[in-house]
Design an enzyme around this catalytic site. Structure first.
Site, PDB file in Angstrom:
ATOM      1  CG  ASP A  10      -1.829   1.075   1.691  1.00  0.00           C
ATOM      2  OD1 ASP A  10      -2.492   1.611   0.185  1.00  0.00           O
ATOM      3  OD2 ASP A  10      -1.522   2.267   2.012  1.00  0.00           O
ATOM      4  CD  GLU A  55      -4.199   0.782  -2.895  1.00  0.00           C
ATOM      5  OE1 GLU A  55      -5.668   0.694  -2.159  1.00  0.00           O
ATOM      6  OE2 GLU A  55      -3.322   1.648  -2.554  1.00  0.00           O
ATOM      7  CB  CYS A  94     -12.420  -3.127  13.562  1.00  0.00           C
ATOM      8  SG  CYS A  94     -13.318  -3.730  13.151  1.00  0.00           S
ATOM      9  CG  ASP A 117      -0.948   3.960   5.423  1.00  0.00           C
ATOM     10  OD1 ASP A 117      -1.567   4.218   4.999  1.00  0.00           O
ATOM     11  OD2 ASP A 117       0.107   4.562   5.432  1.00  0.00           O
TER      12      ASP A 117
END
Length: 375
Positions: free
Chosen positions: A185, A269, A339, A349
């Protein structure tokens, strides 16, 4: 496999004068060929092919002593470059690009390279001899391997000379055998964070030289156009840009080599970088990172080494929890992933790199199953 070797060259004043003369002649030919195409389309509605223009070169070389000294293949390459510019223009038009960019005339000092093919040159050790030009002393940082197909002589913006050898049948790069996979990433705070928790700091080379560059650019604006002082300051500005480019390329090459040597499959990505740089708050930082150049380096090095680089969709890779799969919305300023569903706390990241790895592996599994079913 075709590979390109780039070397810095040292030349004397006479050879440099001959190179500059060839570049000027090539620039004039490029502009004449472009004018001929534009005129034919406006007056007759016809398009002139590259083959038709190259067939006229023999007449030009007979009528002009200057063009006769330039190799015929060098002049043919000029026409081929113009033809590539036209093909790229029509491709952009077909894609619906509102700014297609029609081929433009080359102004003075804006045509900086010429290419030789099979004839007109001879390589002896570290010396390159070009007919009607002179001798080039090469700084051979590595040995040339394979069959030389073309040689390109290029003048940089700081008046340095470089020789590029394009070779076929080059040996395949040997790297350690491994089956390891990794997700990467890219970002601004850290240049990248991988799925193993490793991070690479962003060197920000443009930011480091920004004050010096702005000071020299202000000095350049004060000088009168066409003056010798303006030429001297322009060279100083070009040297700052050249240093930034060299630092950035060196960093990207070394980083790409590290991952190519250690991993068989690399997941990244598929970013829309052109769209991202439209953000006026982050455009300078994104451009300084040069993610696109890094991805290009990874891709061609992977082909050379027998590795695989797979691009995955970037949507929600930073929002989804890598542990439970639930979506946790957060703004770009939030750098910690928390979370509420599974109580996972990790770097934003790093969480994204795990999602990229998992997404890439799932897509690769589906591809393998489809190929097996077809077979």
């Amino acid at each position: 496999m075709r590979k390109t070797y780039l070397y810095k060259a040292k030349i004397n004043k006479q050879t440099e004068a001959n190179c500059n003369q060839w570049l000027e002649l090539c620039r004039n030919l490029y502009n004449q060929a472009l004018e001929q195409r534009i005129k034919a389309y406006k007056e007759k509605g016809e398009s002139i092919s590259a083959y038709a223009q190259m067939s006229q070169l023999s007449v030009l070389r007979k009528s002009s002593a200057e063009f006769k000294a330039v190799g015929s293949q060098v002049l043919q390459d000029v026409i081929q470059r113009l033809d590539k510019a036209y093909k790229a223009f029509f491709q952009r038009v077909n894609q619906g690009n509102c700014k297609a960019g029609y081929p433009r005339f080359k102004s003075k000092n804006r045509y900086d390279s010429f290419t030789l093919k099979q004839t007109g040159w001879k390589l002896e050790g570290r010396y390159l001899y070009v007919k009607n030009v002179g001798r080039f002393k090469l700084f051979l940082s590595r040995q040339i391997e394979g069959n030389i197909k073309t040689i390109t002589i290029r003048r940089s913006s700081t008046n340095k000379w470089f020789i590029s050898f394009s070779c076929d049948n080059t040996p395949v790069k040997t790297v350690p055998k491994t089956k390891a996979e990794i997700g990467i990433d890219v970002g601004i705070k850290h240049f990248l964070v991988d799925s193993q928790g490793n991070s690479v700091d962003n060197p920000k080379y443009f930011r480091q030289s920004e004050k010096l560059l702005s000071r020299r650019q202000r000095n350049l604006c004060r000088k009168k156009k066409g003056s010798n002082r303006r030429k001297d300051i322009r060279l100083l500005v070009a040297k700052v840009h050249e240093k930034i480019v060299n630092q950035r390329k060196d960093f990207l090459h070394k980083t790409a080599n590290k991952y190519i040597n250690d991993f068989q499959t690399i997941y990244i990505e598929n970013l829309n970088i052109k769209g991202m740089v439209k953000n006026r708050h982050l455009s300078k930082s994104i451009t300084d990172c040069s993610w696109g150049m890094f991805f290009n380096f990874l891709s061609y090095k992977a082909v050379e080494a027998g590795r695989t680089v797979i691009k995955v969709p970037p949507y929600n890779t930073s929002q989804i929890c890598s542990v439970c799969g639930e979506k946790v919305n957060k703004s770009l300023s939030v750098r910690i992933h928390k979370c509420p569903f599974c109580n996972t706390i990790s770097d934003r990241d790093y969480n994204a790199s795990l999602n990229i790895l998992r997404l890439g592996q799932s897509r690769q599994t589906l591809t393998d199953r489809f190929q097996s079913a077809v077979v």
